[in-house]
Scaffold this motif. Structure first.
Motif, PDB file in Angstrom:
ATOM      1  N   SER A 201      44.435  81.878  18.541  1.00  0.00           N
ATOM      2  CA  SER A 201      45.290  80.686  18.620  1.00  0.00           C
ATOM      3  C   SER A 201      46.264  80.608  17.456  1.00  0.00           C
ATOM      4  O   SER A 201      47.308  79.967  17.541  1.00  0.00           O
ATOM      5  CB  SER A 201      44.432  79.416  18.662  1.00  0.00           C
ATOM      6  N   ASN A 202      45.921  81.271  16.345  1.00  0.00           N
ATOM      7  CA  ASN A 202      46.798  81.298  15.170  1.00  0.00           C
ATOM      8  C   ASN A 202      47.626  82.576  15.113  1.00  0.00           C
ATOM      9  O   ASN A 202      48.179  82.933  14.063  1.00  0.00           O
ATOM     10  CB  ASN A 202      45.971  81.162  13.882  1.00  0.00           C
ATOM     11  N   GLY A 203      47.690  83.267  16.259  1.00  0.00           N
ATOM     12  CA  GLY A 203      48.516  84.475  16.341  1.00  0.00           C
ATOM     13  C   GLY A 203      48.021  85.618  15.488  1.00  0.00           C
ATOM     14  O   GLY A 203      48.808  86.493  15.095  1.00  0.00           O
ATOM     15  N   GLY A 204      46.717  85.615  15.188  1.00  0.00           N
ATOM     16  CA  GLY A 204      46.152  86.685  14.383  1.00  0.00           C
ATOM     17  C   GLY A 204      46.434  86.557  12.900  1.00  0.00           C
ATOM     18  O   GLY A 204      46.068  87.423  12.101  1.00  0.00           O
ATOM     19  N   THR A 205      47.079  85.442  12.515  1.00  0.00           N
ATOM     20  CA  THR A 205      47.407  85.253  11.102  1.00  0.00           C
ATOM     21  C   THR A 205      46.214  84.667  10.347  1.00  0.00           C
ATOM     22  O   THR A 205      45.216  84.272  10.940  1.00  0.00           O
ATOM     23  CB  THR A 205      48.610  84.307  10.942  1.00  0.00           C
ATOM     24  N   TYR A 206      46.329  84.569   9.050  1.00  0.00           N
ATOM     25  CA  TYR A 206      45.253  84.064   8.206  1.00  0.00           C
ATOM     26  C   TYR A 206      45.822  83.055   7.215  1.00  0.00           C
ATOM     27  O   TYR A 206      47.035  82.910   7.071  1.00  0.00           O
ATOM     28  CB  TYR A 206      44.569  85.214   7.461  1.00  0.00           C
ATOM     29  N   TYR A 207      44.916  82.320   6.565  1.00  0.00           N
ATOM     30  CA  TYR A 207      45.313  81.358   5.541  1.00  0.00           C
ATOM     31  C   TYR A 207      45.720  82.160   4.311  1.00  0.00           C
ATOM     32  O   TYR A 207      44.883  82.778   3.659  1.00  0.00           O
ATOM     33  CB  TYR A 207      44.147  80.434   5.222  1.00  0.00           C
ATOM     34  N   SER A 208      46.993  82.178   4.010  1.00  0.00           N
ATOM     35  CA  SER A 208      47.522  83.100   3.001  1.00  0.00           C
ATOM     36  C   SER A 208      47.026  82.800   1.597  1.00  0.00           C
ATOM     37  O   SER A 208      46.990  81.645   1.161  1.00  0.00           O
ATOM     38  CB  SER A 208      49.052  83.049   3.007  1.00  0.00           C
ATOM     39  N   SER A 209      46.657  83.862   0.877  1.00  0.00           N
ATOM     40  CA  SER A 209      46.226  83.709  -0.519  1.00  0.00           C
ATOM     41  C   SER A 209      47.388  83.312  -1.416  1.00  0.00           C
ATOM     42  O   SER A 209      47.198  82.923  -2.563  1.00  0.00           O
ATOM     43  CB  SER A 209      45.596  85.016  -1.021  1.00  0.00           C
ATOM     44  N   ALA A 210      48.611  83.392  -0.885  1.00  0.00           N
ATOM     45  CA  ALA A 210      49.782  82.968  -1.657  1.00  0.00           C
ATOM     46  C   ALA A 210      49.742  81.469  -1.927  1.00  0.00           C
ATOM     47  O   ALA A 210      50.400  80.965  -2.834  1.00  0.00           O
ATOM     48  CB  ALA A 210      51.063  83.331  -0.911  1.00  0.00           C
ATOM     49  N   ARG A 211      48.924  80.737  -1.148  1.00  0.00           N
ATOM     50  CA  ARG A 211      48.795  79.294  -1.336  1.00  0.00           C
ATOM     51  C   ARG A 211      47.929  78.955  -2.545  1.00  0.00           C
ATOM     52  O   ARG A 211      47.845  77.797  -2.943  1.00  0.00           O
ATOM     53  CB  ARG A 211      48.186  78.649  -0.086  1.00  0.00           C
ATOM     54  N   TYR A 212      47.283  79.949  -3.127  1.00  0.00           N
ATOM     55  CA  TYR A 212      46.347  79.686  -4.222  1.00  0.00           C
ATOM     56  C   TYR A 212      47.002  78.920  -5.368  1.00  0.00           C
ATOM     57  O   TYR A 212      46.421  77.981  -5.913  1.00  0.00           O
ATOM     58  CB  TYR A 212      45.752  80.992  -4.742  1.00  0.00           C
ATOM     59  N   VAL A 213      48.223  79.314  -5.739  1.00  0.00           N
ATOM     60  CA  VAL A 213      48.917  78.666  -6.854  1.00  0.00           C
ATOM     61  C   VAL A 213      49.125  77.185  -6.553  1.00  0.00           C
ATOM     62  O   VAL A 213      48.897  76.324  -7.406  1.00  0.00           O
ATOM     63  CB  VAL A 213      50.273  79.356  -7.131  1.00  0.00           C
ATOM     64  N   LYS A 214      49.557  76.876  -5.320  1.00  0.00           N
ATOM     65  CA  LYS A 214      49.771  75.478  -4.935  1.00  0.00           C
ATOM     66  C   LYS A 214      48.449  74.719  -4.939  1.00  0.00           C
ATOM     67  O   LYS A 214      48.379  73.579  -5.406  1.00  0.00           O
ATOM     68  CB  LYS A 214      50.414  75.415  -3.550  1.00  0.00           C
ATOM     69  N   VAL A 215      47.403  75.346  -4.409  1.00  0.00           N
ATOM     70  CA  VAL A 215      46.091  74.719  -4.377  1.00  0.00           C
ATOM     71  C   VAL A 215      45.601  74.434  -5.792  1.00  0.00           C
ATOM     72  O   VAL A 215      45.083  73.363  -6.090  1.00  0.00           O
ATOM     73  CB  VAL A 215      45.080  75.614  -3.625  1.00  0.00           C
ATOM     74  N   GLU A 216      45.780  75.412  -6.675  1.00  0.00           N
ATOM     75  CA  GLU A 216      45.350  75.251  -8.065  1.00  0.00           C
ATOM     76  C   GLU A 216      46.077  74.067  -8.716  1.00  0.00           C
ATOM     77  O   GLU A 216      45.478  73.276  -9.443  1.00  0.00           O
ATOM     78  CB  GLU A 216      45.626  76.530  -8.856  1.00  0.00           C
ATOM     79  N   THR A 217      47.366  73.932  -8.440  1.00  0.00           N
ATOM     80  CA  THR A 217      48.153  72.822  -8.985  1.00  0.00           C
ATOM     81  C   THR A 217      47.606  71.477  -8.509  1.00  0.00           C
ATOM     82  O   THR A 217      47.474  70.531  -9.294  1.00  0.00           O
ATOM     83  CB  THR A 217      49.628  72.954  -8.568  1.00  0.00           C
ATOM     84  N   GLU A 218      47.271  71.395  -7.215  1.00  0.00           N
ATOM     85  CA  GLU A 218      46.726  70.156  -6.657  1.00  0.00           C
ATOM     86  C   GLU A 218      45.392  69.800  -7.307  1.00  0.00           C
ATOM     87  O   GLU A 218      45.109  68.639  -7.586  1.00  0.00           O
ATOM     88  CB  GLU A 218      46.551  70.299  -5.143  1.00  0.00           C
ATOM     89  N   ILE A 219      44.569  70.807  -7.543  1.00  0.00           N
ATOM     90  CA  ILE A 219      43.263  70.566  -8.169  1.00  0.00           C
ATOM     91  C   ILE A 219      43.441  70.077  -9.605  1.00  0.00           C
ATOM     92  O   ILE A 219      42.740  69.172 -10.063  1.00  0.00           O
ATOM     93  CB  ILE A 219      42.403  71.844  -8.134  1.00  0.00           C
ATOM     94  N   ARG A 220      44.397  70.677 -10.318  1.00  0.00           N
ATOM     95  CA  ARG A 220      44.669  70.254 -11.693  1.00  0.00           C
ATOM     96  C   ARG A 220      45.132  68.798 -11.724  1.00  0.00           C
ATOM     97  O   ARG A 220      44.755  68.033 -12.612  1.00  0.00           O
ATOM     98  CB  ARG A 220      45.730  71.161 -12.328  1.00  0.00           C
ATOM     99  N   LYS A 221      45.952  68.410 -10.740  1.00  0.00           N
ATOM    100  CA  LYS A 221      46.406  67.027 -10.658  1.00  0.00           C
ATOM    101  C   LYS A 221      45.218  66.086 -10.467  1.00  0.00           C
ATOM    102  O   LYS A 221      45.112  65.043 -11.100  1.00  0.00           O
ATOM    103  CB  LYS A 221      47.378  66.860  -9.490  1.00  0.00           C
ATOM    104  N   MET A 222      44.327  66.480  -9.571  1.00  0.00           N
ATOM    105  CA  MET A 222      43.144  65.684  -9.292  1.00  0.00           C
ATOM    106  C   MET A 222      42.285  65.552 -10.551  1.00  0.00           C
ATOM    107  O   MET A 222      41.745  64.486 -10.861  1.00  0.00           O
ATOM    108  CB  MET A 222      42.329  66.342  -8.165  1.00  0.00           C
ATOM    109  N   GLU A 223      42.175  66.651 -11.279  1.00  0.00           N
ATOM    110  CA  GLU A 223      41.378  66.680 -12.498  1.00  0.00           C
ATOM    111  C   GLU A 223      41.953  65.721 -13.536  1.00  0.00           C
ATOM    112  O   GLU A 223      41.216  64.973 -14.192  1.00  0.00           O
ATOM    113  CB  GLU A 223      41.342  68.111 -13.046  1.00  0.00           C
ATOM    114  N   GLU A 224      43.288  65.745 -13.699  1.00  0.00           N
ATOM    115  CA  GLU A 224      43.948  64.869 -14.660  1.00  0.00           C
ATOM    116  C   GLU A 224      43.785  63.395 -14.272  1.00  0.00           C
ATOM    117  O   GLU A 224      43.596  62.540 -15.131  1.00  0.00           O
ATOM    118  CB  GLU A 224      45.436  65.231 -14.764  1.00  0.00           C
ATOM    119  N   MET A 225      43.861  63.111 -12.977  1.00  0.00           N
ATOM    120  CA  MET A 225      43.675  61.738 -12.505  1.00  0.00           C
ATOM    121  C   MET A 225      42.265  61.239 -12.795  1.00  0.00           C
ATOM    122  O   MET A 225      42.068  60.097 -13.215  1.00  0.00           O
ATOM    123  CB  MET A 225      43.965  61.665 -11.003  1.00  0.00           C
TER     124      MET A 225
END
Length: 242
Positions: A198-222
């Protein structure tokens, strides 16, 4: 380069909820196997860091990543630490996982679990749900009471019911005992294959790691800011009482 017939999946869930034994079941591991995920029943989280096993299952190369217990309530594992460790799975499962298996035990769906899932969605983005299958463990409890998963589903809290809808009803109930697992493993693999297709054989890209890390850091600071505000209020309250 990833193998053509490789499927990569990430297990997410709470300690003692059947997450690690689900990984063992997928890989065809038995209790006596030396190389398997630690699925001993314990009051504390055994999986503190991402751990993975990759091997040939049938004709398909399978990689299963086990992550820290996200829903732990003993305070030993901080939410942000767990989210960061789960985010690292995107690197471990490079170039990225095809499926997230959200492992939930059949039983009480607590506010803590709901909050953790909300944090997951906020951190990993809505693309997370489009690649998620909900795996309900302890199916043998339902079997004992002669209740089908469909009937049980009618009794779950609204948030969980909505979550199942948002995952396009991709869910399965399994028993984590090490007997007669072939049928339920095949059913789970069929769900995963359907999800990948259903996702065309694609995967959740590891390139998102940097964005995810930023979101977690924001949560941590809050969280730090909230703790500091509570500390300052406590000091003012103590001074006023003198």
């Amino acid at each position: 380069m990833a193998q053509l017939n490789e499927t990569r999946m990430v297990l997410i869930g709470r300690t003692g909820g059947g997450k690690s034994s689900t990984g063992n079941m997928i890989l065809g591991k038995r209790k006596e196997d030396e190389e398997r995920f630690d699925d001993k029943t314990s009051g504390s989280s055994k999986t503190k860091q991402c751990n993975y096993i990759k091997e040939l299952v049938g004709r398909k190369m399978i990689q299963v990543v086990d992550t820290p217990g996200l829903f732990d309530t003993d305070g030993e594992t901080k939410t942000t630490d767990s989210l960061m460790e789960i985010a690292k799975c995107l690197i471990v499962s490079s170039p990225g996982p095809h499926a997230f298996l959200l492992v939930l035990s059949i039983g009480r769906f607590t506010p803590e679990i709901e909050k953790s899932i909300r944090n997951l969605r906020e951190t990993f983005g809505e693309d997370f749900l489009s690649r998620t299958i909900i795996v309900f463990t302890r199916k043998d409890d339902l079997d004992h009471d002669k209740i089908s998963i469909e009937d049980w589903k009618k009794t779950v809290p609204k948030y969980l019911a909505t979550l199942m809808e948002e995952c396009n009803q991709r869910y399965i109930a399994i028993s984590n005992r090490y007997e007669d697992t072939e049928v339920q493993v095949n059913e789970l693999f069929a769900l995963i294959d359907e999800l990948v297709k259903s996702n065309g054989g694609t995967y959740y890209s590891s390139a998102r790691y940097v964005k995810v890390e930023t979101e977690i850091r924001k949560m941590e600071e809050m969280q730090k800011a909230e703790i500091e505000q509570q500390r300052q209020e406590a000091i003012k309250s103590h001074s006023a009482q003198r």
